[in-house]
Design a protein around this motif. Structure first.
Motif, PDB file in Angstrom:
ATOM      1  N   TRP A  83       0.832  -1.200   0.000  1.00 46.28           N
ATOM      2  CA  TRP A  83       0.000   0.000   0.000  1.00 46.28           C
ATOM      3  C   TRP A  83       0.868   1.252   0.000  1.00 46.28           C
ATOM      4  O   TRP A  83       0.619   2.194  -0.748  1.00 46.28           O
ATOM      5  CB  TRP A  83      -0.919  -0.007   1.219  1.00 46.28           C
ATOM      6  CG  TRP A  83      -2.147  -0.831   1.041  1.00 46.28           C
ATOM      7  CD1 TRP A  83      -2.377  -2.071   1.560  1.00 46.28           C
ATOM      8  CD2 TRP A  83      -3.320  -0.485   0.299  1.00 46.28           C
ATOM      9  NE1 TRP A  83      -3.621  -2.529   1.174  1.00 46.28           N
ATOM     10  CE2 TRP A  83      -4.222  -1.570   0.405  1.00 46.28           C
ATOM     11  CE3 TRP A  83      -3.693   0.635  -0.450  1.00 46.28           C
ATOM     12  CZ2 TRP A  83      -5.477  -1.569  -0.203  1.00 46.28           C
ATOM     13  CZ3 TRP A  83      -4.947   0.638  -1.045  1.00 46.28           C
ATOM     14  CH2 TRP A  83      -5.811  -0.441  -0.923  1.00 46.28           C
ATOM     15  N   ARG A  84       1.882   1.273   0.848  1.00 44.19           N
ATOM     16  CA  ARG A  84       2.762   2.454   0.917  1.00 44.19           C
ATOM     17  C   ARG A  84       3.525   2.618  -0.384  1.00 44.19           C
ATOM     18  O   ARG A  84       3.662   3.735  -0.901  1.00 44.19           O
ATOM     19  CB  ARG A  84       3.742   2.301   2.094  1.00 44.19           C
ATOM     20  CG  ARG A  84       4.699   3.493   2.236  1.00 44.19           C
ATOM     21  CD  ARG A  84       3.927   4.725   2.631  1.00 44.19           C
ATOM     22  NE  ARG A  84       4.784   5.890   2.714  1.00 44.19           N
ATOM     23  CZ  ARG A  84       4.754   6.894   1.857  1.00 44.19           C
ATOM     24  NH1 ARG A  84       3.938   6.845   0.814  1.00 44.19           N
ATOM     25  NH2 ARG A  84       5.526   7.943   2.011  1.00 44.19           N
ATOM     26  N   GLN A  87       1.213   4.040  -3.177  1.00 46.50           N
ATOM     27  CA  GLN A  87       0.972   5.492  -3.102  1.00 46.50           C
ATOM     28  C   GLN A  87       2.190   6.267  -3.584  1.00 46.50           C
ATOM     29  O   GLN A  87       2.079   7.232  -4.337  1.00 46.50           O
ATOM     30  CB  GLN A  87       0.638   5.899  -1.667  1.00 46.50           C
ATOM     31  CG  GLN A  87       0.425   7.409  -1.533  1.00 46.50           C
ATOM     32  CD  GLN A  87       0.260   7.859  -0.104  1.00 46.50           C
ATOM     33  OE1 GLN A  87      -0.610   7.369   0.595  1.00 46.50           O
ATOM     34  NE2 GLN A  87       1.095   8.794   0.332  1.00 46.50           N
ATOM     35  N   ASP A 142       3.185  13.754  -1.693  1.00 50.84           N
ATOM     36  CA  ASP A 142       3.189  12.372  -1.191  1.00 50.84           C
ATOM     37  C   ASP A 142       3.272  12.302   0.332  1.00 50.84           C
ATOM     38  O   ASP A 142       2.441  11.639   0.962  1.00 50.84           O
ATOM     39  CB  ASP A 142       4.318  11.586  -1.851  1.00 50.84           C
ATOM     40  CG  ASP A 142       4.463  10.203  -1.252  1.00 50.84           C
ATOM     41  OD1 ASP A 142       3.463   9.469  -1.192  1.00 50.84           O
ATOM     42  OD2 ASP A 142       5.589   9.842  -0.837  1.00 50.84           O
ATOM     43  N   TRP A 146       0.385  10.976   2.896  1.00 52.46           N
ATOM     44  CA  TRP A 146       0.728   9.875   3.809  1.00 52.46           C
ATOM     45  C   TRP A 146       0.336  10.227   5.240  1.00 52.46           C
ATOM     46  O   TRP A 146      -0.143   9.378   5.991  1.00 52.46           O
ATOM     47  CB  TRP A 146       2.218   9.594   3.709  1.00 52.46           C
ATOM     48  CG  TRP A 146       2.741   8.642   4.731  1.00 52.46           C
ATOM     49  CD1 TRP A 146       3.673   8.893   5.685  1.00 52.46           C
ATOM     50  CD2 TRP A 146       2.375   7.264   4.910  1.00 52.46           C
ATOM     51  NE1 TRP A 146       3.911   7.792   6.453  1.00 52.46           N
ATOM     52  CE2 TRP A 146       3.124   6.772   5.994  1.00 52.46           C
ATOM     53  CE3 TRP A 146       1.476   6.436   4.266  1.00 52.46           C
ATOM     54  CZ2 TRP A 146       2.997   5.470   6.434  1.00 52.46           C
ATOM     55  CZ3 TRP A 146       1.353   5.121   4.715  1.00 52.46           C
ATOM     56  CH2 TRP A 146       2.114   4.651   5.780  1.00 52.46           C
TER      57      TRP A 146
END
Length: 333
Positions: A83-84, A87, A142, A146
Motif C-alpha cells: 500500500w505504501r 501510493q 506524497d 501519507w
C-alpha cells in the motif's frame, strides 16, 4: 508438446537466474540508448522530421531516469508495504509523466519553429515551462497525503518495513555467535517494533547514589555518561563544545545498538524518550555494556543491548527503530 510460450518462459527464467538484475536494468538502458540514437540522427537536420526525432530524446531520457516508479513492487513485500509503495509510485508516476509531457511539448515546439507557426510556438513553450515547473508538486504532496492516513496504519507500515529489513537473509551471518540474538520481533514496542535484545535489564528502584561510566572516543579522548543521583543523565566528552544534561523524567530507556553496513558502522549509546525516539546519541567507544547496564539500573531506567547485524542495502535499520526526537542532541566523537 513444447510450445513457443514454454520455450520463452524457460529462457526468461534461465536469464533471470543468471542475471537477476537484468530485467530491471535493461528497459532504462534501452531507452537511454534509443534517446541517444534519436539525438544523434536529428542533430543538424533542420527539417520538421529531424527536429521532432532529435528532440524525442527528452521524453525518452526522462522515462529512463524515472523507470523505477513504473516497475511493479518487489516480490514478497508485506501487504501493508505494498500500500505504501503503491501510493509513492502513483505520485512518482505523476511527476515523471509531467516531465515527459514537457519533453513532448519541446518536440512540438521545435516542429512549430520549423513550420513558422508563431502563435503555436508560444502555446507549446508555456505548456512545457509550467509542466516542468510543477512536476515536483506530486512528489511534495506524497508525504502530506501519507500523513492523512490513520496513525495506527502508519505505525503498522513502519513495523512491516522494519521487520522486512530484519529478515534479510544474510543480516546475521557475519555476527559472532556470542552476539547473535534470538529471533523475535515485537511490533508493539518502541517506535515501530523491537527485535529481541542480546541482553536487557528492567527498571529497578531508582538510587540516589551517583554513578559514572568512563570510556574513550576513537581519537583517545575521554567520554563519560553519568547519573547525577538526583534529576538527570549527563553526557559529555572532553573537547566537546557542550555537555548534555537530560532530565531523568524524560528518559524512558537507555539502549546500546550495533549495526554495520557497506557505508557505515554503528555502535552507539542512545537515550530514548517514551515514544522510542532518541533524545541523545553517543558513539559507544570503550564504554562497557555492563557498566552502562549498572548505570541505567541506578538511574531506574530500563536498559537493552541490540545487535542488528549487517545491512546489505542503503536502509539502516537503527534509524528506523530509533528515529530522532525534535530536541535530539548528538555528542561528537
Amino acid at each position: 508438446m513444447v510450445t513457443v510460450g514454454d520455450v520463452w518462459a524457460r529462457g526468461r527464467a534461465s536469464m533471470e537466474q543468471r542475471y537477476p538484475k537484468l530485467p530491471r536494468r535493461l528497459p532504462p538502458t534501452l531507452l537511454t540508448v534509443l534517446g541517444a540514437v534519436a539525438l544523434a540522427w536529428g542533430a543538424g537536420r533542420e527539417t520538421p522530421a529531424g527536429v521532432v526525432v532529435g528532440m524525442s530524446f527528452l521524453p525518452l531520457w526522462v522515462l529512463a531516469a524515472g523507470w523505477r516508479v513504473w516497475r511493479a513492487p518487489e516480490d514478497g513485500l508485506p501487504q501493508l508495504m505494498c500500500w505504501r509503495s503503491r501510493q509513492r509510485r502513483v505520485f512518482g508516476r505523476l511527476a515523471v509523466s509531467m516531465l515527459m509531457g514537457a519533453g513532448v511539448c519541446m518536440m512540438l515546439l521545435g516542429y512549430a519553429y520549423e513550420k513558422d507557426w508563431p502563435g503555436v510556438q508560444h502555446t507549446w513553450a508555456q505548456t512545457a515551462f509550467w509542466l516542468a515547473v510543477l512536476s515536483p508538486v506530486p512528489v511534495l504532496l506524497d508525504p502530506l497525503v501519507w500523513r492523512a492516513w490513520t496513525r495506527p496504519f502508519r505505525g503498522a507500515v513502519r513495523s512491516a518495513r522494519a521487520l522486512m529489513l530484519l529478515q534479510e537473509p544474510n543480516r546475521f551471518s557475519k555476527v559472532s555467535s556470542r552476539r547473535r540474538p534470538e529471533w523475535g520481533f515485537d511490533p508493539d514496542r518502541g517506535f515501530c517494533g523491537r527485535p529481541v535484545p542480546v541482553s536487557h535489564g528492567e527498571a529497578p528502584q531508582r538510587l540516589s547514589r551517583p554513578r559514572t561510566c568512563w570510556g574513550k572516543r576513537r581519537d583517545g579522548t575521554p567520554v563519560a555518561l553519568s547519573w547525577d543521583g538526583g534529576a538527570a543523565l549527563v553526557i559529555g566528552a572532553e573537547g566537546a563544545p557542550t555537555t548534555v544534561s537530560i532530565p531523568i523524567d524524560e528518559v524512558a530507556e537507555l539502549v546500546c545498538v550495533s549495526e554495520s553496513g557497506p557505508r557505515q558502522s554503528i555502535d552507539e549509546v542512545l537515550v530514548l524518550d517514551r515514544t522510542g525516539r532518541r533524545l541523545a546519541s553517543l558513539r559507544r567507544g570503550t564504554l562497557g555494556i555492563t557498566d552502562l547496564s549498572r548505570l541505567a539500573a541506578d538511574a531506574g531506567v530500563p536498559f537493552a543491548d541490540y545487535e542488528l547485524g549487517y545491512a546489505e542495502g542503503a536502509s539502516i535499520l537503527t534509524w528506523r527503530l530509533f528515529p530522532r526526537a525534535k530536541n535530539h542532541q548528538r555528542i561528537a566523537g
